[in-house]
Design a protein around this motif. Structure first.
Motif, mmCIF file in Angstrom:
data_model
loop_
_atom_site.group_PDB
_atom_site.id
_atom_site.type_symbol
_atom_site.label_atom_id
_atom_site.label_comp_id
_atom_site.label_asym_id
_atom_site.label_seq_id
_atom_site.Cartn_x
_atom_site.Cartn_y
_atom_site.Cartn_z
ATOM 1 N N ASN A 18 5.360 -31.063 45.431
ATOM 2 C CA ASN A 18 4.897 -30.718 46.774
ATOM 3 C C ASN A 18 3.396 -30.520 46.870
ATOM 4 N N HIS A 19 2.705 -30.341 45.741
ATOM 5 C CA HIS A 19 1.251 -30.165 45.775
ATOM 6 C C HIS A 19 0.484 -31.447 45.447
ATOM 7 N N ILE A 20 1.166 -32.577 45.420
ATOM 8 C CA ILE A 20 0.532 -33.806 44.960
ATOM 9 C C ILE A 20 -0.665 -34.195 45.820
ATOM 10 N N TRP A 21 -0.671 -33.849 47.110
ATOM 11 C CA TRP A 21 -1.769 -34.261 48.008
ATOM 12 C C TRP A 21 -2.846 -33.192 48.154
ATOM 13 N N ASP A 22 -2.732 -32.061 47.459
ATOM 14 C CA ASP A 22 -3.631 -30.937 47.729
ATOM 15 C C ASP A 22 -5.090 -31.204 47.374
ATOM 16 N N LYS A 23 -5.341 -32.125 46.470
ATOM 17 C CA LYS A 23 -6.712 -32.551 46.179
ATOM 18 C C LYS A 23 -6.883 -33.971 46.719
ATOM 19 N N ARG A 24 -7.781 -34.114 47.679
ATOM 20 C CA ARG A 24 -7.924 -35.417 48.338
ATOM 21 C C ARG A 24 -8.299 -36.524 47.358
ATOM 22 N N GLU A 25 -8.910 -36.134 46.238
ATOM 23 C CA GLU A 25 -9.322 -37.125 45.253
ATOM 24 C C GLU A 25 -8.145 -37.901 44.667
ATOM 25 N N VAL A 26 -6.931 -37.351 44.806
ATOM 26 C CA VAL A 26 -5.766 -38.059 44.277
ATOM 27 C C VAL A 26 -5.608 -39.417 44.952
ATOM 28 N N LEU A 27 -6.082 -39.526 46.187
ATOM 29 C CA LEU A 27 -5.973 -40.789 46.919
ATOM 30 C C LEU A 27 -6.840 -41.878 46.298
ATOM 31 N N ASP A 28 -7.821 -41.476 45.473
ATOM 32 C CA ASP A 28 -8.706 -42.453 44.836
ATOM 33 C C ASP A 28 -8.042 -43.169 43.657
ATOM 34 N N PHE A 29 -6.936 -42.585 43.138
ATOM 35 C CA PHE A 29 -6.344 -43.212 41.953
ATOM 36 C C PHE A 29 -4.822 -43.307 41.972
ATOM 37 N N ILE A 30 -4.174 -42.706 42.952
ATOM 38 C CA ILE A 30 -2.713 -42.694 42.920
ATOM 39 C C ILE A 30 -2.119 -44.086 43.140
ATOM 40 N N ASP A 31 -2.881 -44.998 43.751
ATOM 41 C CA ASP A 31 -2.399 -46.363 43.961
ATOM 42 C C ASP A 31 -2.808 -47.315 42.838
ATOM 43 N N ASP A 32 -3.556 -46.821 41.866
ATOM 44 C CA ASP A 32 -3.997 -47.663 40.756
ATOM 45 C C ASP A 32 -2.795 -48.005 39.878
ATOM 46 N N PRO A 33 -2.430 -49.287 39.766
ATOM 47 C CA PRO A 33 -1.248 -49.644 38.959
ATOM 48 C C PRO A 33 -1.407 -49.321 37.475
ATOM 49 N N LYS A 34 -2.642 -49.092 37.033
ATOM 50 C CA LYS A 34 -2.872 -48.732 35.634
ATOM 51 C C LYS A 34 -2.661 -47.248 35.386
ATOM 52 N N LYS A 35 -2.545 -46.474 36.468
ATOM 53 C CA LYS A 35 -2.320 -45.039 36.344
ATOM 54 C C LYS A 35 -0.829 -44.766 36.551
ATOM 55 N N ASN A 36 -0.194 -44.226 35.547
ATOM 56 C CA ASN A 36 1.243 -43.934 35.625
ATOM 57 C C ASN A 36 1.459 -42.528 36.180
ATOM 58 N N ILE A 37 1.239 -42.408 37.487
ATOM 59 C CA ILE A 37 1.390 -41.121 38.162
ATOM 60 C C ILE A 37 2.369 -41.285 39.316
ATOM 61 N N LEU A 38 3.225 -40.286 39.498
ATOM 62 C CA LEU A 38 4.264 -40.315 40.518
ATOM 63 C C LEU A 38 4.028 -39.265 41.593
ATOM 64 N N ARG A 39 4.520 -39.577 42.804
ATOM 65 C CA ARG A 39 4.663 -38.573 43.867
ATOM 66 C C ARG A 39 6.134 -38.642 44.304
ATOM 67 N N PRO A 40 6.638 -37.611 44.980
ATOM 68 C CA PRO A 40 8.035 -37.654 45.391
ATOM 69 C C PRO A 40 8.363 -38.908 46.199
ATOM 70 N N TYR A 41 9.475 -39.521 45.859
ATOM 71 C CA TYR A 41 9.910 -40.764 46.496
ATOM 72 C C TYR A 41 10.218 -40.568 47.976
ATOM 73 N N ASN A 42 10.734 -39.390 48.345
ATOM 74 C CA ASN A 42 11.307 -39.209 49.670
ATOM 75 C C ASN A 42 10.344 -38.689 50.731
ATOM 76 N N PHE A 43 9.034 -38.972 50.587
ATOM 77 C CA PHE A 43 8.134 -38.764 51.716
ATOM 78 C C PHE A 43 8.486 -39.776 52.796
ATOM 79 N N SER A 44 8.405 -39.357 54.045
ATOM 80 C CA SER A 44 8.793 -40.220 55.148
ATOM 81 C C SER A 44 7.768 -41.322 55.389
ATOM 82 N N GLY A 45 8.246 -42.468 55.851
ATOM 83 C CA GLY A 45 7.361 -43.558 56.228
ATOM 84 C C GLY A 45 7.304 -44.657 55.183
ATOM 85 N N ASP A 46 6.780 -45.803 55.616
ATOM 86 C CA ASP A 46 6.717 -46.977 54.745
ATOM 87 C C ASP A 46 5.354 -47.173 54.102
ATOM 88 N N ASN A 47 4.359 -46.408 54.515
ATOM 89 C CA ASN A 47 2.999 -46.621 54.015
ATOM 90 C C ASN A 47 2.466 -45.402 53.272
#
Length: 268
Positions: free
Chosen positions: A67-96
């Motif tokens: 639940n705290h995965i978004w608390d540091k905005r900097e996570v958005l800089d690397f959470i989509d990097d396919p070389k980074k093996n980091i997860l967020r909860p699957y069941n957030f609403s929405g497709d994007n």
């Protein structure tokens, strides 16, 4: 296959604890896959890329969230990097939604899915996790190991989820409440389960943060600022799951805590 799972890393003391103990644990366990929950790594709320890298260098193959995965905005800089093996909860609403709720790994030519899901009882209203599993699991390879980090508040939701998934996944291990439970078992000789794997961080605080603000809040019923107990002695909570590669079912699950009062794991 052995999977090593380490509970919520809290603050810099948690990062130091992972760096100190994880290499020793891996030397004894010799796991084929190591997963660490890191959503509290930065000051107790959120994770930055430096925190992720410290956990990875210490020995994690995958870092899971909550639940705290978004608390540091900097996570958005690397959470989509396919070389980074980091997860967020699957069941957030929405497709994007940024990031991934599932990561696929190959372990000795065996496909393994690591799934991060969040509960909704006494937590923020994400999509129903039971229905989310029903949607997700048919899309995954049936002949694969499936490990679930279920980040949830209530014991009943955790147990109910594991029973609902028995025979459909290899393991369901709970995170979020930071106190390791003593109920490690395998349901129907198929799905390993532990209500909460515990936390990694200060042994002297309350759930990893300093005592005084929490006690003050209980005394006054007024909001207080929680600070990580960065000066506390170290503890690490983890579990080891043994999975039959032929059936994808769990053979066993064992839970451990290393703390100033319990060093037995390091000595046997």
């Amino acid at each position: 296959m052995k999977i090593l799972f380490v509970g919520d890393v809290v603050g810099n003391v948690g990062l130091k604890t992972v760096e100190t103990y994880l290499p020793q644990i891996k030397q004894k366990v010799k796991p084929q896959l190591t997963i660490v929950n890191g959503e509290n790594a930065n000051g107790g709320k959120g994770i930055k890329v430096d925190d992720y890298q410290r956990i990875q260098v210490a020995g994690a193959d995958v870092v899971s969230g909550g639940n705290h995965i978004w608390d540091k905005r900097e996570v958005l800089d690397f959470i989509d990097d396919p070389k980074k093996n980091i997860l967020r909860p699957y069941n957030f609403s929405g497709d994007n939604v940024p990031g991934r709720g599932v990561i696929e790994k190959k372990v000795n030519q065996k496909k393994v899915y690591i799934i991060n899901m969040q509960g909704t009882a006494l937590m923020q209203p994400l999509d129903n996790p039971f229905l989310a599993f029903d949607k997700l699991l048919p899309t995954l390879d049936k002949d694969a190991v499936k490990f679930v980090d279920f980040h949830a508040e209530t014991t009943s939701e955790k147990i109910a989820t594991a029973k609902y998934l028995t025979g459909r996944v290899s393991a369901v291990v709970g995170t979020h409440t930071h106190v390791q439970t003593n109920d490690a078992r395998v349901f129907d000789k198929k799905t390993a389960y532990l209500t909460d794997v515990g936390m990694t961080g200060s042994y002297d605080g309350i759930l990893g943060v300093k005592d005084e603000p929490i006690i003050t809040r209980f005394l006054t019923q007024r909001p207080t600022k929680f600070d990580v107990d960065e000066d506390g002695r170290m503890q690490i909570g983890f579990c080891v799951i043994d999975i039959n590669d032929q059936t994808n079912y769990a053979r066993s699950i064992k839970n451990y805590v290393i703390s100033p009062d319990n060093q037995s794991f390091l000595t046997f």
